[in-house]
Design a protein around this motif. Structure first.
Motif, PDB file in Angstrom:
ATOM      1  N   ASP A   1      -3.813   7.913  15.275  1.00 14.32           N
ATOM      2  CA  ASP A   1      -2.595   6.168  15.472  1.00 14.32           C
ATOM      3  C   ASP A   1      -2.888   6.237  13.928  1.00 14.32           C
ATOM      4  O   ASP A   1      -2.573   6.155  12.516  1.00 14.32           O
ATOM      5  N   PRO A   2      -0.718   5.665  13.950  1.00 18.15           N
ATOM      6  CA  PRO A   2      -0.012   5.951  12.223  1.00 18.15           C
ATOM      7  C   PRO A   2      -1.269   4.565  11.731  1.00 18.15           C
ATOM      8  O   PRO A   2      -1.248   3.468  12.458  1.00 18.15           O
ATOM      9  N   GLU A   3      -1.221   5.004  10.417  1.00 15.37           N
ATOM     10  CA  GLU A   3      -1.697   3.858   9.060  1.00 15.37           C
ATOM     11  C   GLU A   3      -0.582   3.426   9.139  1.00 15.37           C
ATOM     12  O   GLU A   3       0.137   3.546   8.262  1.00 15.37           O
ATOM     13  N   LYS A   4      -0.553   2.189   8.433  1.00 18.45           N
ATOM     14  CA  LYS A   4       0.210   0.779   8.007  1.00 18.45           C
ATOM     15  C   LYS A   4       0.389   0.988   6.561  1.00 18.45           C
ATOM     16  O   LYS A   4      -1.051   0.950   6.019  1.00 18.45           O
ATOM     17  N   PRO A   5       1.154   1.677   6.398  1.00 12.79           N
ATOM     18  CA  PRO A   5       1.294   0.950   4.650  1.00 12.79           C
ATOM     19  C   PRO A   5       0.906   0.089   3.589  1.00 12.79           C
ATOM     20  O   PRO A   5       1.139  -1.193   4.011  1.00 12.79           O
TER      21      PRO A   5
ATOM     22  N   GLN B   1      11.991   1.802  -3.009  1.00 14.52           N
ATOM     23  CA  GLN B   1      12.579   2.917  -1.863  1.00 14.52           C
ATOM     24  C   GLN B   1      11.589   2.857  -1.141  1.00 14.52           C
ATOM     25  O   GLN B   1      11.691   3.540   0.283  1.00 14.52           O
ATOM     26  N   GLN B   2      10.553   4.103  -1.612  1.00 17.85           N
ATOM     27  CA  GLN B   2       9.278   4.676  -1.252  1.00 17.85           C
ATOM     28  C   GLN B   2       8.735   3.249  -0.320  1.00 17.85           C
ATOM     29  O   GLN B   2       8.254   4.769   0.968  1.00 17.85           O
ATOM     30  N   CYS B   3       8.718   2.481  -0.898  1.00 20.77           N
ATOM     31  CA  CYS B   3       7.410   1.789   0.663  1.00 20.77           C
ATOM     32  C   CYS B   3       8.330   1.472   1.581  1.00 20.77           C
ATOM     33  O   CYS B   3       7.828   1.790   2.870  1.00 20.77           O
ATOM     34  N   GLN B   4       9.377   0.923   1.356  1.00 28.16           N
ATOM     35  CA  GLN B   4       9.996   1.009   3.102  1.00 28.16           C
ATOM     36  C   GLN B   4      10.112   2.124   3.366  1.00 28.16           C
ATOM     37  O   GLN B   4      10.996   2.159   5.063  1.00 28.16           O
ATOM     38  N   ALA B   5      10.597   3.506   2.996  1.00 19.29           N
ATOM     39  CA  ALA B   5      10.733   4.440   3.306  1.00 19.29           C
ATOM     40  C   ALA B   5       9.198   4.816   4.387  1.00 19.29           C
ATOM     41  O   ALA B   5       9.318   5.209   5.675  1.00 19.29           O
ATOM     42  N   ARG B   6       8.514   4.190   3.794  1.00 17.56           N
ATOM     43  CA  ARG B   6       6.811   4.984   4.375  1.00 17.56           C
ATOM     44  C   ARG B   6       7.201   3.941   5.685  1.00 17.56           C
ATOM     45  O   ARG B   6       6.589   3.812   6.851  1.00 17.56           O
TER      46      ARG B   6
END
Length: 731
Positions: free
Chosen positions: A72-76, A126-131
């Protein structure tokens, strides 16, 4: 082995129609063997499931790969809607408040650049939004179908991981079951099988002493490991060794207190103590001699250290166990009958027929893992077939002992795999390539030798007009077996992407043989194929599927326990040779490759007389191999010579391991009858043919393999003639 021994004695009681030994020994053994098969097949299947998962659920356009969906993907945790100006102001204010810190005062203060700080915050945002975007895509792709598929895939991964982490423990459990059963049944490999009451006493006493010193060494090894102050790695392995040798000690002590007596002891007598010494198990003798050295050197844990070295390569003995099981299953099928029916119409002489049988035997030898394993698996078949066409008993026994020696250099030989595993100077492709030429050479030598022994030097075969149609009529009976082999091979190659080769053979071959036995018994029940009652009696074939697999497993236990114990203690014997410094008596480097080769060949034949092949390979890799390389011997040439030298050693007295295994496969009664029959022969060769024939063939083969390439390198005219054909490319 004696039919009077424990595993073969009539049961006093049974449970659901099965003897206690079948429940307590056969069931655990087949469970462990099937577990190894399931783990190996699961490993192949898991790799294919990963590829299928990527192709089915991966989305290259959106950057989603299957590995992202396996959990299950973990939400950033970062904020994708962060206010950049507010974050920049917060960071600048925080930096200003930190000014005046005692530690910071040691360094020169630097001016805060708001533009650079804003750029850094933008990049982080930008990195946070990509994750977060990737997380949303993964959530979107995480359908119920994906969840069901990944559950299946991760289950196989868990099975594969369990097998990888616990292979040494599985091997120890298998050794424990089979070696204890072998000890109970008095089936250990010895010069002669126990027959008289004193023979059984000697074997019990030897095993009691050997298992006792082994247990004490295992205890001392654990105590020293704990006292070292370093955390003991895999303590359960130490406890398993103690349990194994402790069980052997208890069994041997019980046999010592209550020695076995054959039912006809009152007729045959007690036997002589001197003759009883021949019944000492070879592995027990190795144990006591090795323990004497290590204990004398005040190194009691040395015995356990070297036997535990086998755990570094647990796959090799496990593969050997599977190959021996294959051989026992092979005996229960009628494949040999079908093959022989193709040859019988030609009415070949015993010598010619034996040659073709040994050529055919080379293929299963390569897949059985070694000459000794093949002799155990198919020795009885070969002996009875040669006798059935008129071959003398001595000739049949010689051919049986040598039956595994020709194919040991062919792919996918387990010995070659072991050589490559511990030697980076050679590859399996090189050894198998040149092994094919060695196979042709030794096969030709055997054919010449077998023809020279013939009293009638004429070629008498059936007319082609008669033999060929008869052979063609037998082909339909071969087709079901060919179909099973083809289907299983195609399944593994296409569905699991694992073609049959030296790596996959230990897993694929047992599955193939189980299915062959199943189809063979189904066809036999319907009257299809040969109905050979003579061979069925000689090889104790069963009529049912379950009984065939059960009997095959019990026969595997009898052969495997003694062989694994011999492999185990060969490690300790190799340790004695390594630590004793015998190798240091040889020069650091030989001035001549010819002298080096003569020394190496002689030493390796002697080594082969006393050591089991896997243990000998590990010893040679660390001692003689580097010396050979420094002396100008090509690594491929050296290891080809090693394999031939070992095979010669396994055929030569005083131990002659393959002769002992042939005796075990054929039975002592037939061996004794053959010796009595040959004693009346006038010719010295005829009286001792079972010893002379295989030794002569392999001796000439060793000489040619050892010095032929050196002669080609020494004489340019020979090199030009045979360049690229016989001599390996020198590194």
């Amino acid at each position: 082995m004696s039919a009077e021994t424990t595993l073969h004695a009539p049961p006093r009681f049974s449970l659901f129609g099965r003897k206690p030994s079948e429940w307590l020994v056969g069931l655990p053994t087949i469970t462990l063997l099937l577990l190894v098969l399931v783990i190996g097949t699961g490993e192949m299947l898991h790799g294919q499931l990963l590829r299928m998962g990527e192709s089915m659920f991966g989305d290259k356009d959106n950057g989603v790969q299957y590995f992202m969906l396996r959990a299950d993907p973990e939400k950033p945790a970062c904020d994708p809607s962060l206010n950049v100006d507010a974050e920049v102001a917060r960071q600048i204010a925080a930096d200003q408040r930190s000014t005046g810190d005692a530690l910071d005062d040691l360094f020169e203060a630097s001016a805060i650049d708001p533009v650079a700080r804003r750029h850094a915050v933008l990049v982080s945002l930008q990195q946070c939004q990509a994750r977060h975007e990737l997380y949303q895509k993964a959530i979107t792709h995480l359908t119920p179908t994906v969840i069901a598929y990944r559950t299946l895939e991760t289950s196989f991964f868990g099975l594969f991981q369990f097998g990888t982490e616990n292979r040494p423990l599985i091997l120890l459990l298998l050794m424990g079951v089979t070696i204890v059963a072998t000890t109970l049944g008095y089936h250990h490999i010895s010069l002669i099988a126990p027959r008289f009451p004193r023979d059984f006493k000697i074997q019990a006493w030897t095993m009691l002493a050997a298992s006792s010193v082994s247990m004490w060494s295992a205890i001392r090894y654990y105590q020293i490991s704990v006292a070292s102050g370093v955390e003991v790695e895999d303590p359960h392995i130490h406890f398993a060794w103690m349990a194994l040798f402790g069980s052997l000690t208890l069994v041997s002590a019980w046999q010592t207190v209550r020695p076995h007596r054959p039912n006809d002891a009152h007729h045959i007598g007690e036997g002589s103590w001197l003759n009883a010494l021949k019944c000492v198990p070879l592995a027990g003798l190795m144990t006591l001699s090795s323990a004497n050295y290590f204990f004398g050197a005040n190194h009691p844990s040395g015995l356990a250290i070297y036997t535990n070295a086998l755990m570094e390569f647990p796959n090799l003995p496990l593969q050997l166990a599977l190959f021996i099981w294959c051989g026992m299953l092979f005996k229960q099928s009628r494949m040999v009958d079908v093959f022989m029916n193709l040859l019988r119409p030609w009415k070949l002489s015993p010598e010619a027929l034996t040659f073709f049988v040994l050529l055919a035997a080379a293929i299963p030898t390569a897949y059985t893992g070694g000459s000794g394993a093949f002799v155990m698996a198919a020795g009885a078949i070969i002996y009875h077939e040669i006798r059935a066409v008129g071959g003398s008993s001595q000739y049949a026994l010689g051919a049986t002992a040598m039956s595994g020696s020709l194919g040991v250099v062919l792919s996918p030989s387990l010995l070659v795999i072991a050589i490559v595993a511990v030697n980076k100077e050679v590859t399996s492709d090189e050894l198998f390539h040149w092994g094919l030429y060695v196979f042709f050479l030794t096969s030709a030598l055997f054919f010449i030798a077998s023809q020279l022994r013939r009293e009638k030097h004429t070629i008498d075969i059936a007319p082609v007009s008669e033999a060929l149609p008869a052979t063609l009529r037998q082909i339909p009976t071969l087709l079901p077996y060919v179909a099973v082999v083809a289907v299983v091979s195609a399944f593994y190659a296409t569905v699991l992407n694992s073609p049959l080769n030296e790596i996959t053979a230990p897993i694929i071959m047992p599955v193939m043989m189980i299915l062959i036995v199943v189809f063979d018994k189904l066809l036999q029940a319907r009257g299809f194929g040969p109905q050979s009652t003579q061979l069925a009696f000689a090889m104790h074939r069963e009529k049912g599927i379950e009984s065939s697999i059960r009997v095959s497993t019990m026969e595997t236990v009898e052969h495997l326990g003694g062989y694994l114990f011999l492999i185990l203690l060969s490690q300790a014997a190799g340790g004695v040779i390594e630590r004793s410094g015998i190798i240091h008596y040889a020069p650091d480097v030989f001035d001549s490759a010819w002298t080096a080769m003569a020394f190496m060949a002689t030493a390796l034949v002697v080594l082969g007389m006393f050591m089991e092949p896997l243990g000998a390979i590990f010893l040679v890799s660390g001692t003689l191999a580097p010396l050979a390389y420094k002396s100008g011997i090509d690594p491929v040439h050296f290891w080809m010579m090693v394999l031939v030298a070992f095979e010669l050693g396994y055929l030569m007295p005083p131990v002659a391991l393959n002769q002992l295994l042939a005796r075990q496969a054929v039975g002592d009664a037939l061996i004794e009858a053959s010796d009595e029959e040959a004693a009346h022969q006038r010719s010295f060769y005829r009286r001792y043919e079972r010893w002379i024939l295989p030794c002569a063939v392999m001796t000439v083969g060793l000489i040619l393999v050892s010095f032929g390439p050196l002669a080609i390198r020494e004489f340019p005219e020979l090199q030009g003639w045979l360049k690229g054909w016989i001599m390996p490319t020198l590194h």
